[in-house]
Design an enzyme around this catalytic site. Structure first.
Site, PDB file in Angstrom:
ATOM      1  CB  CYS A 177      40.721  -7.332 -49.196  1.00 54.34           C
ATOM      2  SG  CYS A 177      40.553  -7.874 -50.905  1.00 54.34           S
ATOM      3  CG  HIS A 218      40.325  -1.624 -48.204  1.00 54.02           C
ATOM      4  ND1 HIS A 218      41.130  -2.691 -47.905  1.00 54.02           N
ATOM      5  CD2 HIS A 218      39.654  -1.963 -49.336  1.00 54.02           C
ATOM      6  CE1 HIS A 218      40.960  -3.640 -48.818  1.00 54.02           C
ATOM      7  NE2 HIS A 218      40.063  -3.218 -49.696  1.00 54.02           N
ATOM      8  CD  GLU A 243      38.506   3.172 -46.856  1.00 52.88           C
ATOM      9  OE1 GLU A 243      39.174   3.028 -45.811  1.00 52.88           O
ATOM     10  OE2 GLU A 243      38.907   2.787 -47.974  1.00 52.88           O
ATOM     11  CE  LYS A 290      44.553  -2.210 -50.264  1.00 49.39           C
ATOM     12  NZ  LYS A 290      44.237  -1.530 -48.993  1.00 49.39           N
ATOM     13  CG  HIS A 297      44.387  -5.037 -52.653  1.00 44.17           C
ATOM     14  ND1 HIS A 297      44.556  -5.549 -51.382  1.00 44.17           N
ATOM     15  CD2 HIS A 297      43.040  -4.918 -52.831  1.00 44.17           C
ATOM     16  CE1 HIS A 297      43.375  -5.733 -50.825  1.00 44.17           C
ATOM     17  NE2 HIS A 297      42.442  -5.357 -51.681  1.00 44.17           N
ATOM     18  CG  PHE A 340      36.084  -9.778 -53.375  1.00 36.92           C
ATOM     19  CD1 PHE A 340      36.121  -8.404 -53.532  1.00 36.92           C
ATOM     20  CD2 PHE A 340      36.525 -10.574 -54.416  1.00 36.92           C
ATOM     21  CE1 PHE A 340      36.585  -7.826 -54.709  1.00 36.92           C
ATOM     22  CE2 PHE A 340      36.991 -10.014 -55.605  1.00 36.92           C
ATOM     23  CZ  PHE A 340      37.022  -8.637 -55.749  1.00 36.92           C
TER      24      PHE A 340
END
Length: 413
Positions: free
Chosen positions: A163, A303, A314, A333, A338, A397
């Site tokens: 991502c 994010h 975050e 998002k 995403h 990830f």
């Protein structure tokens, strides 16, 4: 410091439209692109929703023969790249083609091609697998095809950091220009992984939302009821140029890229480091690269995918780094989903528009913010603000963290 780098053009293929204006309007009005999946029958799956790109016709960009030899993710990337070049008024010629490079990433690459050809092998035998299977599937082919179609012969590479992919692609391109290895880069990310196998994998990992009855309310960043991200697809590609080169050709200058930071969590294959230290390190590195202090940042496009651990991590990192100087924060998002390897570029697009328009888009569906999250989340309506500097966060990830810092166009600053 190296050379200064600016953004001169943007191309965008998203679940809410095929232009920068479409994505920006949707982010400001709350028009979500998330709905029930239509590309295949999702009824057997625990999650049946995603943010699909609908109505995309690759024959507007390719001849029919080339379409058959390109996975959907490559088709989206090429379309966005050609749009970006047109937006930047940049024509690649024999005189400049060695000065223009390509770096377009994808988190997963040709997933549909992989699934389709695996089925062919099982049902019809190995001799019937397409000779184009490997070149269609591999993750570097978006960069390869953009180079082939446009004639760009400068530095050519790809990035695959889940991502964080598009943010790393843009950041690496920024560094390539800054050190003088190219005058311009065609950079960004593309993803088309809304396929049965990918959906099943994310669902088995319990990473994605199961709010199937309310698709447009399913992605809920920072909200108490968040239950996972919603898959999206699309491509956003930008033209990055060395400032003086852009000025010499009269290019439209949209924003300046000031800083780039990256780090690794060294923690887990999917979960982020809970204390947020990896994310914080990447943000600090981006600020150092930009020569800015935390108090200089006016807006962070987070994010924040709507996962319980990711959003909390975050927010903790932002709180620790910015303290009482916490800027306005939002996640877009819930609008575009995403987009995995493309999402960082789409979110940098939002940051650029925030600089230009003096508007910060809200975080859709954050109706009841998590009580443990104390950052300044923009909710409800767009917020008017003088945004001079913005930050875009991407965390993937494997613990891959990427952060970009941008400022207003030198012509308008």
């Amino acid at each position: 410091m190296g050379k200064r780098v600016v953004v001169t053009g943007i191309g965008c293929i998203s679940p809410v439209g095929f232009s920068v204006a479409d994505l920006w309007e949707a982010c400001c009005t709350g028009r979500s692109g998330i709905d029930t999946i239509t590309q295949f029958d999702p009824s057997p799956f625990t999650t049946r929703i995603a943010a699909e790109v609908k109505g995309f016709d690759p024959t507007k960009w390719f001849d029919a023969k080339t379409v058959r030899r390109c996975d959907r993710y490559t088709q989206l990337a090429v379309a966005a790249a050609l749009m970006a070049l047109e937006s930047a008024n940049l024509q690649i010629t024999e005189d400049n083609q060695d000065e223009v490079g390509v770096l377009i990433g994808s988190g997963i690459g040709g997933m549909k091609t992989w699934e389709d050809q695996h089925k062919v092998m099982l049902e019809r035998g190995p001799s019937r697998v397409s000779p184009f299977f490997v070149p269609m599937m591999i993750v570097n082919m978006a960069s390869g095809m953009v180079s082939i179609i446009t004639g760009a012969r400068g530095p050519n590479s790809t990035v695959a950091t889940a991502c964080a992919t598009a943010t790393h692609a843009l950041g690496d391109s920024f560094e390539i220009i800054r050190r003088g290895a190219a005058k311009a880069m065609i950079a960004g990310g593309s993803e088309a992984a809304i396929t049965p196998l990918a959906l099943a994998g994310f669902a088995s990992a319990r990473a994605i939302s199961r709010r199937n009855d309310e698709p447009q309310r399913a992605c809920r960043p920072f909200d108490q009821e968040r239950d996972g991200f919603v898959m999206g697809e699309g491509a956003t590609v930008m033209i990055l140029e060395e400032l003086e080169w852009a000025k010499s050709r009269g290019a439209p200058i949209l924003a300046e890229i000031l800083g780039y930071g990256m780090s690794g969590d060294a923690y887990h294959i999917t979960a982020p480091r809970p204390d947020g230290s990896g994310a914080k390190a990447a943000m600090q590195a981006a600020l150092r690269s930009a020569g800015l202090a935390p108090s200089d940042i006016d807006y962070i496009n987070a994010h924040a995918p709507g996962t319980p651990g990711g959003d909390e991590m975050e927010a903790k990192a932002i709180s620790e780094l910015f303290g009482d100087d916490c800027p306005a924060v939002s996640s877009t998002k819930p609008i575009h989903g995403h987009q995995l390897g493309a999402t960082g570029a789409s979110e940098l697009l939002v940051c650029i528009k925030a600089l230009q328009e003096g508007i910060i888009p809200p975080t859709l569906n954050c109706d009841n913010p998590d009580e443990d999250i104390t950052i300044d989340i923009v909710r409800g309506e767009p917020r008017k603000a003088d945004v001079k500097y913005a930050m875009s966060n991407s965390f993937g990830f494997g613990g891959h963290n990427g952060v970009l810092v941008i400022g207003k166009s030198p012509a308008s600053a």
